[in-house]
Design an enzyme around this catalytic site. Sequence first.
Site, short mmCIF file in Angstrom:
data_model
loop_
_atom_site.label_atom_id
_atom_site.label_comp_id
_atom_site.label_asym_id
_atom_site.label_seq_id
_atom_site.Cartn_x
_atom_site.Cartn_y
_atom_site.Cartn_z
CE LYS A 1 31.77 50.70 14.68
NZ LYS A 1 30.85 50.08 13.72
CE LYS B 1 29.78 53.73 5.74
NZ LYS B 1 28.89 52.61 6.10
CE LYS C 1 30.53 47.05 5.51
NZ LYS C 1 29.96 46.42 6.72
P1 AMP Z 1 28.14 50.26 11.67
O1 AMP Z 1 29.32 50.98 12.22
O2 AMP Z 1 28.30 49.96 10.22
O3 AMP Z 1 27.75 49.09 12.49
O4 AMP Z 1 26.91 51.28 11.75
C1 AMP Z 1 26.12 51.49 12.92
C2 AMP Z 1 25.16 52.62 12.69
O5 AMP Z 1 25.86 53.84 12.43
C3 AMP Z 1 24.24 52.43 11.48
O6 AMP Z 1 22.95 52.94 11.79
C4 AMP Z 1 24.88 53.25 10.40
O7 AMP Z 1 23.96 53.71 9.43
C5 AMP Z 1 25.44 54.41 11.20
N1 AMP Z 1 26.62 54.98 10.54
C6 AMP Z 1 27.81 54.35 10.30
N2 AMP Z 1 28.67 55.18 9.67
C7 AMP Z 1 28.00 56.35 9.48
C8 AMP Z 1 28.35 57.60 8.89
N3 AMP Z 1 29.55 57.81 8.35
N4 AMP Z 1 27.42 58.59 8.89
C9 AMP Z 1 26.19 58.39 9.45
N5 AMP Z 1 25.81 57.23 10.02
C10 AMP Z 1 26.69 56.23 10.04
#
Ligand code: AMP
Length: 332
Positions: A197, A194, A111
């Site tokens: 968002k 990955k 990041k």
């Molecule tokens: P975040 O959007 O970073 O707050 O992630 C929220 C949840 O979604 C966490 O448990 C992450 O591990 C999961 N997550 C985010 N992006 C991915 C992705 N590309 N593939 C699988 N899990 C994801």
Amino acid sequence: MQRIFSGIQPSGIPTLGNYLGAIRNWVPLQADHDCIYCVVDLHAITQWQEPSLLARQTRELAASLMACGIDPVRQILFLQSLVPEHAELAWIFNCVARLGWLNRMTQFKDKAGKDRENASAGLYVYPNLMAADILAYHATRVPVGDDQRQHLELANDIAQKFNHDFGADFFPAIEPLILGPAARVMSLRDGTKKMSKSDTSDQSRINLNDSADAIAQKIRRARTDPEPLPGEPAGLEGRPEARNLVGIYAALADTDEAGVLGRHGGKGFAAFKEDLAGLLIATIGPIAAETARLLADPAHVDGVLRGGAERAKRIAGPIVAEAKRLVGFLAA
Ligand code: AMP
Ligand code: TRP
């Protein structure tokens, strides 16, 4: 009953990665666990968020979680910044975690990118806040995507060091739940990155509020290679884009890579993508519609987050008070 805690950042519209890697697994856990699900806005501001957008995205994310099947009545759904115990315990953990531990965190390196000197201090101590989120509730099981594995190992290190330093068996061990064939959904434009968002390209991801047309178009344009689908998983080696689409399909169809390839092996991507888009639209379409319905009453959604916060505070309050006592702070 074991307690579950998990969180998601309101830093954009939730993606298919969030759904398959996390949210979808949160839903069935509600049947036999005490679940606490949190919109983590304190984590979101570790990277710049436009204030007016942050408030909107917070509400939209809460609505989207309910639309996915999170039950805010029998379980707890709340907003992190409404429960000050998170920040309080995180400060104590800032003083427990070692710089050497934080220096190993790959998410910080990803990041912060090349301009590390310009990353916020919050981004650096982000994993300490995440450990506080979980441990403020003495939660023992944490369902997340694969990218959070290292952060949960660090949370366990923090819990152990706290217990050791303050001579108490206070914080429990945390078990990561990293479930299903799509625990790591990759970008549709680059199978080595990955799905996120916050990626600048909207074409790189499926958003949970995308229209059927948008989903079909993004899948049609998703990057692939010229070979047809292999007959078995070994044939996905070195083909990250193919593996990603097969993993997404497997998760949606409740099977695994071998199951998908048994049916679709030998097909070209055009036909496979059409099937995949159909599956995605059938899954995401109803979520988008229900999210929109919930957002027609924003006061109700905000009320859920506030009510959840009051209930969360009743659990975290006494635990964080005891942590402070163990540290040697004078009682309030
Ligand atoms: P975040 O959007 O970073 O707050 O992630 C929220 C949840 O979604 C966490 O448990 C992450 O591990 C999961 N997550 C985010 N992006 C991915 C992705 N590309 N593939 C699988 N899990 C994801
Ligand atoms: N760091 C997680 C992510 O970006 C979100 C998160 C914050 C979280 N606090 C948490 C996940 C506590 C599980 C438990 O994906």
